[in-house]
Scaffold this motif. Sequence first.
Motif: not given
Length: 352
Positions: A182, A185, A189, A197, A200
Amino acid sequence: MERRIGKNLASIGAVAFLVIGCLYVLRPFLAAILFAAAVVISSWPMYLFLLGRMNGRRSLAALTLTLTLTLLVIVPIGLVAYNLADDVGRLYDQIKLAVETGHVEPPGWIRRVPLVGDWLHGYVRTLVSSREQMMEVAKQMLEPARHYLLGGGIVLGAGVAQMSLAAFVAFFLYRDGQALLRATRVAMERIIGESAPRIASTVSQTVRGVMYGLLGTALAQALVAALGFAIAGVPGVLLLGFATFVMSLVPVGPPIIWGGAAIWLFSEGKTGWGVFMLVWGLILISGVDNVVKPMLISRGSDMPFLLVLLGVLGGVMAFGFVGLFIGPVLLAVGYSLLREWTGAQPAAVMKT
Protein backbone atom coordinates in the motif's frame (compact mmCIF):
# COMPACT_ATOMS: atom_id res chain seq x y z
CA MET A 1 8.66 33.48 -5.38
CA GLU A 2 12.40 33.32 -4.75
CA ARG A 3 11.77 32.30 -1.14
CA ARG A 4 9.43 29.49 -2.28
CA ILE A 5 11.95 28.24 -4.86
CA GLY A 6 14.71 28.26 -2.25
CA LYS A 7 12.51 26.35 0.18
CA ASN A 8 11.68 23.73 -2.47
CA LEU A 9 15.34 23.31 -3.41
CA ALA A 10 16.25 22.92 0.26
CA SER A 11 13.58 20.23 0.66
CA ILE A 12 14.76 18.39 -2.43
CA GLY A 13 18.36 18.58 -1.25
CA ALA A 14 17.44 17.24 2.19
CA VAL A 15 15.47 14.35 0.71
CA ALA A 16 18.29 13.54 -1.74
CA PHE A 17 20.85 13.61 1.08
CA LEU A 18 18.66 11.29 3.17
CA VAL A 19 18.18 8.84 0.28
CA ILE A 20 21.91 8.77 -0.47
CA GLY A 21 22.70 8.18 3.20
CA CYS A 22 20.21 5.30 3.45
CA LEU A 23 21.57 3.68 0.29
CA TYR A 24 25.12 4.02 1.60
CA VAL A 25 24.16 2.27 4.86
CA LEU A 26 22.29 -0.50 3.01
CA ARG A 27 24.90 -0.90 0.26
CA PRO A 28 26.43 -4.15 1.66
CA PHE A 29 22.96 -5.70 1.82
CA LEU A 30 21.46 -4.16 -1.32
CA ALA A 31 21.82 -7.26 -3.50
CA ALA A 32 20.23 -9.51 -0.86
CA ILE A 33 17.36 -7.05 -0.31
CA LEU A 34 16.64 -6.76 -4.03
CA PHE A 35 16.75 -10.53 -4.41
CA ALA A 36 14.40 -10.99 -1.46
CA ALA A 37 12.00 -8.52 -3.04
CA ALA A 38 12.15 -10.48 -6.32
CA VAL A 39 11.40 -13.74 -4.51
CA VAL A 40 8.51 -12.23 -2.57
CA ILE A 41 6.95 -10.63 -5.66
CA SER A 42 7.17 -13.83 -7.70
CA SER A 43 5.73 -16.00 -4.91
CA TRP A 44 3.19 -13.50 -3.57
CA PRO A 45 0.15 -15.48 -4.87
CA MET A 46 1.43 -18.52 -2.98
CA TYR A 47 1.77 -16.45 0.19
CA LEU A 48 -1.80 -15.20 -0.14
CA PHE A 49 -2.98 -18.80 -0.59
CA LEU A 50 -1.14 -19.91 2.56
CA LEU A 51 -2.40 -16.87 4.42
CA GLY A 52 -5.98 -17.89 3.67
CA ARG A 53 -5.33 -21.50 4.69
CA MET A 54 -3.72 -20.40 7.96
CA ASN A 55 -6.57 -18.11 8.98
CA GLY A 56 -4.65 -14.89 8.40
CA ARG A 57 -1.63 -15.76 10.56
CA ARG A 58 0.95 -13.71 8.69
CA SER A 59 4.03 -14.82 10.63
CA LEU A 60 3.27 -18.52 10.19
CA ALA A 61 2.63 -18.16 6.46
CA ALA A 62 5.81 -16.09 6.02
CA LEU A 63 7.87 -18.59 8.02
CA THR A 64 6.53 -21.50 5.95
CA LEU A 65 7.56 -19.94 2.64
CA THR A 66 10.93 -18.82 4.02
CA LEU A 67 11.78 -22.31 5.24
CA THR A 68 10.65 -23.76 1.91
CA LEU A 69 13.02 -21.44 0.05
CA THR A 70 15.85 -22.41 2.40
CA LEU A 71 15.33 -26.17 2.06
CA LEU A 72 14.74 -26.26 -1.71
CA VAL A 73 17.37 -23.77 -2.89
CA ILE A 74 19.87 -22.58 -0.30
CA VAL A 75 20.76 -25.92 1.34
CA PRO A 76 21.41 -27.81 -1.97
CA ILE A 77 23.51 -24.98 -3.39
CA GLY A 78 25.45 -24.76 -0.13
CA LEU A 79 26.21 -28.48 -0.24
CA VAL A 80 27.35 -28.22 -3.87
CA ALA A 81 29.64 -25.28 -3.03
CA TYR A 82 31.18 -27.11 -0.06
CA ASN A 83 31.73 -30.35 -1.99
CA LEU A 84 33.15 -28.51 -5.02
CA ALA A 85 35.75 -26.65 -2.96
CA ASP A 86 36.68 -29.81 -1.04
CA ASP A 87 36.95 -32.05 -4.12
CA VAL A 88 38.92 -29.52 -6.14
CA GLY A 89 41.47 -29.13 -3.35
CA ARG A 90 41.88 -32.92 -2.95
CA LEU A 91 42.18 -33.52 -6.69
CA TYR A 92 44.78 -30.77 -7.06
CA ASP A 93 46.89 -32.20 -4.25
CA GLN A 94 46.77 -35.70 -5.79
CA ILE A 95 47.77 -34.49 -9.26
CA LYS A 96 50.54 -32.31 -7.84
CA LEU A 97 51.95 -35.24 -5.84
CA ALA A 98 51.85 -37.51 -8.88
CA VAL A 99 53.67 -34.92 -11.00
CA GLU A 100 56.35 -34.32 -8.37
CA THR A 101 57.05 -38.04 -7.86
CA GLY A 102 56.88 -38.88 -11.56
CA HIS A 103 54.29 -41.66 -11.09
CA VAL A 104 51.98 -40.60 -13.90
CA GLU A 105 50.56 -42.94 -16.51
CA PRO A 106 48.14 -41.92 -19.25
CA PRO A 107 44.74 -43.57 -18.76
CA GLY A 108 43.89 -46.32 -21.19
CA TRP A 109 40.69 -44.72 -22.42
CA ILE A 110 42.66 -41.96 -24.14
CA ARG A 111 43.72 -44.44 -26.85
CA ARG A 112 40.06 -45.18 -27.58
CA VAL A 113 39.13 -41.56 -28.34
CA PRO A 114 37.97 -41.45 -31.99
CA LEU A 115 40.37 -40.11 -34.66
CA VAL A 116 42.96 -38.61 -32.29
CA GLY A 117 43.18 -41.38 -29.67
CA ASP A 118 46.52 -42.89 -30.73
CA TRP A 119 48.16 -39.52 -31.27
CA LEU A 120 46.86 -38.16 -27.95
CA HIS A 121 47.98 -41.28 -26.06
CA GLY A 122 51.47 -41.05 -27.57
CA TYR A 123 51.72 -37.36 -26.78
CA VAL A 124 50.68 -37.88 -23.15
CA ARG A 125 53.11 -40.78 -22.76
CA THR A 126 55.96 -38.67 -24.17
CA LEU A 127 54.99 -35.83 -21.90
CA VAL A 128 54.87 -37.86 -18.69
CA SER A 129 58.19 -39.51 -19.49
CA SER A 130 59.93 -36.17 -18.96
CA ARG A 131 59.63 -34.74 -15.47
CA GLU A 132 60.75 -31.31 -16.69
CA GLN A 133 57.98 -31.18 -19.28
CA MET A 134 55.42 -32.32 -16.71
CA MET A 135 56.45 -29.59 -14.30
CA GLU A 136 56.20 -26.99 -17.06
CA VAL A 137 52.73 -28.15 -18.04
CA ALA A 138 51.71 -28.21 -14.38
CA LYS A 139 52.76 -24.59 -13.95
CA GLN A 140 50.89 -23.55 -17.07
CA MET A 141 47.67 -25.50 -16.57
CA LEU A 142 47.12 -26.92 -13.09
CA GLU A 143 47.39 -23.72 -11.10
CA PRO A 144 45.09 -21.65 -13.39
CA ALA A 145 42.59 -24.53 -13.46
CA ARG A 146 42.68 -24.74 -9.67
CA HIS A 147 42.09 -21.00 -9.31
CA TYR A 148 39.23 -21.13 -11.82
CA LEU A 149 37.44 -24.00 -10.08
CA LEU A 150 38.00 -22.59 -6.62
CA GLY A 151 36.76 -19.24 -7.90
CA GLY A 152 33.56 -20.97 -8.97
CA GLY A 153 33.22 -22.42 -5.49
CA ILE A 154 33.75 -18.98 -3.96
CA VAL A 155 31.06 -17.51 -6.21
CA LEU A 156 28.71 -20.28 -5.11
CA GLY A 157 29.59 -19.68 -1.47
CA ALA A 158 28.99 -15.94 -1.80
CA GLY A 159 25.68 -16.72 -3.48
CA VAL A 160 24.70 -18.94 -0.57
CA ALA A 161 25.53 -16.14 1.88
CA GLN A 162 23.50 -13.62 -0.12
CA MET A 163 20.57 -15.99 -0.42
CA SER A 164 20.64 -16.78 3.30
CA LEU A 165 20.42 -13.08 4.12
CA ALA A 166 17.73 -12.70 1.46
CA ALA A 167 15.68 -15.47 3.10
CA PHE A 168 15.86 -13.59 6.41
CA VAL A 169 14.72 -10.37 4.73
CA ALA A 170 12.02 -12.20 2.78
CA PHE A 171 10.34 -13.32 6.01
CA PHE A 172 9.65 -9.70 6.98
CA LEU A 173 8.66 -8.73 3.44
CA TYR A 174 6.08 -11.54 3.44
CA ARG A 175 4.78 -10.71 6.90
CA ASP A 176 4.52 -6.96 6.35
CA GLY A 177 4.08 -7.12 2.57
CA GLN A 178 0.51 -5.85 2.43
CA ALA A 179 1.36 -2.67 4.33
CA LEU A 180 4.50 -2.19 2.24
CA LEU A 181 2.48 -2.71 -0.94
CA ARG A 182 0.00 0.00 0.00
CA ALA A 183 2.80 2.43 0.86
CA THR A 184 4.63 1.63 -2.39
CA ARG A 185 1.52 2.25 -4.47
CA VAL A 186 0.95 5.64 -2.86
CA ALA A 187 4.62 6.62 -3.32
CA MET A 188 4.66 5.53 -6.96
CA GLU A 189 1.47 7.44 -7.74
CA ARG A 190 2.90 10.61 -6.22
CA ILE A 191 6.24 10.29 -8.01
CA ILE A 192 5.24 8.82 -11.39
CA GLY A 193 1.58 9.73 -11.66
CA GLU A 194 -1.11 7.89 -13.60
CA SER A 195 1.36 5.50 -15.24
CA ALA A 196 2.34 3.99 -11.85
CA PRO A 197 -0.03 0.99 -12.08
CA ARG A 198 1.27 0.03 -15.54
CA ILE A 199 4.90 0.27 -14.46
CA ALA A 200 4.20 -1.74 -11.30
CA SER A 201 2.52 -4.41 -13.42
CA THR A 202 5.52 -4.54 -15.78
CA VAL A 203 7.95 -4.90 -12.88
CA SER A 204 5.83 -7.68 -11.36
CA GLN A 205 5.61 -9.55 -14.70
CA THR A 206 9.35 -9.23 -15.24
CA VAL A 207 10.21 -10.56 -11.80
CA ARG A 208 7.93 -13.55 -12.30
CA GLY A 209 9.29 -14.09 -15.81
CA VAL A 210 12.89 -14.17 -14.56
CA MET A 211 12.11 -16.51 -11.67
CA TYR A 212 9.98 -18.86 -13.72
CA GLY A 213 12.49 -18.73 -16.57
CA LEU A 214 15.44 -19.68 -14.39
CA LEU A 215 13.61 -22.43 -12.52
CA GLY A 216 11.92 -23.71 -15.69
CA THR A 217 15.25 -23.82 -17.50
CA ALA A 218 16.90 -25.63 -14.58
CA LEU A 219 14.13 -28.22 -14.55
CA ALA A 220 14.31 -28.67 -18.35
CA GLN A 221 18.09 -29.11 -18.24
CA ALA A 222 17.78 -31.62 -15.40
CA LEU A 223 15.21 -33.69 -17.33
CA VAL A 224 17.24 -33.61 -20.57
CA ALA A 225 20.43 -34.49 -18.70
CA ALA A 226 18.74 -37.34 -16.81
CA LEU A 227 17.45 -38.75 -20.10
CA GLY A 228 20.95 -38.63 -21.57
CA PHE A 229 22.46 -40.27 -18.49
CA ALA A 230 19.87 -43.05 -18.66
CA ILE A 231 20.47 -43.67 -22.38
CA ALA A 232 24.25 -43.77 -21.93
CA GLY A 233 24.01 -46.11 -18.93
CA VAL A 234 25.51 -43.69 -16.39
CA PRO A 235 24.74 -44.80 -12.79
CA GLY A 236 23.00 -42.52 -10.31
CA VAL A 237 20.67 -40.88 -12.84
CA LEU A 238 18.43 -39.28 -10.21
CA LEU A 239 21.35 -37.90 -8.22
CA LEU A 240 23.08 -36.53 -11.31
CA GLY A 241 19.80 -35.06 -12.53
CA PHE A 242 19.32 -33.23 -9.23
CA ALA A 243 22.94 -32.02 -9.37
CA THR A 244 22.29 -30.70 -12.89
CA PHE A 245 19.20 -28.86 -11.62
CA VAL A 246 21.22 -27.16 -8.88
CA MET A 247 24.19 -26.37 -11.12
CA SER A 248 21.86 -24.93 -13.79
CA LEU A 249 21.36 -21.95 -11.48
CA VAL A 250 25.07 -21.20 -11.86
CA PRO A 251 26.54 -19.91 -15.14
CA VAL A 252 28.47 -22.70 -16.90
CA GLY A 253 27.45 -25.14 -14.18
CA PRO A 254 25.88 -28.13 -16.00
CA PRO A 255 29.03 -28.98 -18.08
CA ILE A 256 30.71 -29.95 -14.79
CA ILE A 257 28.09 -32.70 -14.38
CA TRP A 258 27.71 -34.05 -17.91
CA GLY A 259 31.42 -33.54 -18.62
CA GLY A 260 32.26 -35.66 -15.59
CA ALA A 261 29.83 -38.32 -16.81
CA ALA A 262 31.53 -38.34 -20.23
CA ILE A 263 34.96 -38.75 -18.63
CA TRP A 264 33.64 -41.66 -16.56
CA LEU A 265 32.29 -43.35 -19.70
CA PHE A 266 35.67 -42.96 -21.44
CA SER A 267 37.48 -44.38 -18.42
CA GLU A 268 35.16 -47.41 -18.44
CA GLY A 269 36.04 -48.15 -22.07
CA LYS A 270 32.65 -46.96 -23.39
CA THR A 271 34.11 -44.62 -25.95
CA GLY A 272 31.01 -44.41 -28.13
CA TRP A 273 28.78 -43.56 -25.21
CA GLY A 274 31.35 -41.04 -24.01
CA VAL A 275 31.22 -39.25 -27.36
CA PHE A 276 27.42 -39.47 -27.23
CA MET A 277 27.42 -37.82 -23.79
CA LEU A 278 29.63 -34.99 -25.01
CA VAL A 279 27.43 -34.33 -28.04
CA TRP A 280 24.25 -34.63 -25.94
CA GLY A 281 25.61 -32.16 -23.40
CA LEU A 282 26.93 -29.62 -25.89
CA ILE A 283 23.89 -29.59 -28.16
CA LEU A 284 20.88 -30.45 -26.02
CA ILE A 285 21.69 -29.70 -22.36
CA SER A 286 23.61 -26.49 -23.06
CA GLY A 287 21.15 -25.63 -25.83
CA VAL A 288 18.35 -25.48 -23.27
CA ASP A 289 20.29 -22.87 -21.29
CA ASN A 290 21.25 -20.79 -24.33
CA VAL A 291 17.85 -20.79 -26.02
CA VAL A 292 15.05 -21.70 -23.63
CA LYS A 293 16.06 -19.49 -20.70
CA PRO A 294 16.00 -16.14 -22.57
CA MET A 295 12.78 -17.15 -24.32
CA LEU A 296 11.01 -18.01 -21.08
CA ILE A 297 12.20 -14.85 -19.36
CA SER A 298 11.24 -12.55 -22.24
CA ARG A 299 7.81 -14.15 -22.63
CA GLY A 300 7.16 -13.63 -18.93
CA SER A 301 7.52 -9.87 -19.42
CA ASP A 302 7.15 -7.20 -22.07
CA MET A 303 10.89 -6.69 -22.38
CA PRO A 304 12.83 -7.13 -25.63
CA PHE A 305 14.89 -10.28 -25.95
CA LEU A 306 18.14 -8.29 -26.12
CA LEU A 307 17.46 -6.47 -22.85
CA VAL A 308 16.77 -9.76 -21.11
CA LEU A 309 20.17 -11.12 -22.15
CA LEU A 310 21.96 -7.91 -21.15
CA GLY A 311 20.07 -7.83 -17.85
CA VAL A 312 21.04 -11.40 -16.96
CA LEU A 313 24.71 -11.01 -17.92
CA GLY A 314 25.14 -7.50 -16.51
CA GLY A 315 23.28 -8.42 -13.34
CA VAL A 316 25.67 -11.29 -12.65
CA MET A 317 28.67 -9.03 -13.21
CA ALA A 318 27.26 -6.29 -10.96
CA PHE A 319 25.60 -8.24 -8.14
CA GLY A 320 26.99 -11.76 -8.37
CA PHE A 321 24.74 -14.81 -8.39
CA VAL A 322 21.56 -12.98 -7.34
CA GLY A 323 22.10 -10.57 -10.23
CA LEU A 324 20.42 -13.18 -12.42
CA PHE A 325 17.17 -11.87 -10.95
CA ILE A 326 18.07 -8.26 -10.21
CA GLY A 327 19.50 -7.24 -13.60
CA PRO A 328 16.41 -7.84 -15.76
CA VAL A 329 14.15 -6.22 -13.13
CA LEU A 330 16.18 -2.99 -13.10
CA LEU A 331 16.26 -2.85 -16.90
CA ALA A 332 12.50 -3.47 -16.98
CA VAL A 333 11.87 -0.39 -14.84
CA GLY A 334 14.05 1.79 -17.05
CA TYR A 335 12.51 0.38 -20.22
CA SER A 336 8.98 0.98 -18.92
CA LEU A 337 9.75 4.57 -17.96
CA LEU A 338 11.27 5.21 -21.38
CA ARG A 339 8.18 3.86 -23.13
CA GLU A 340 5.89 5.93 -20.94
CA TRP A 341 7.81 9.13 -21.56
CA THR A 342 8.21 8.65 -25.31
CA GLY A 343 4.98 6.80 -26.03
CA ALA A 344 6.99 4.35 -28.16
CA GLN A 345 6.02 0.76 -28.81
CA PRO A 346 8.55 -2.09 -28.51
CA ALA A 347 10.44 -2.66 -31.73
CA ALA A 348 9.39 -5.86 -33.44
CA VAL A 349 12.94 -6.71 -34.42
CA MET A 350 14.02 -6.79 -30.79
CA LYS A 351 11.29 -9.15 -29.68
CA THR A 352 11.59 -12.92 -29.73
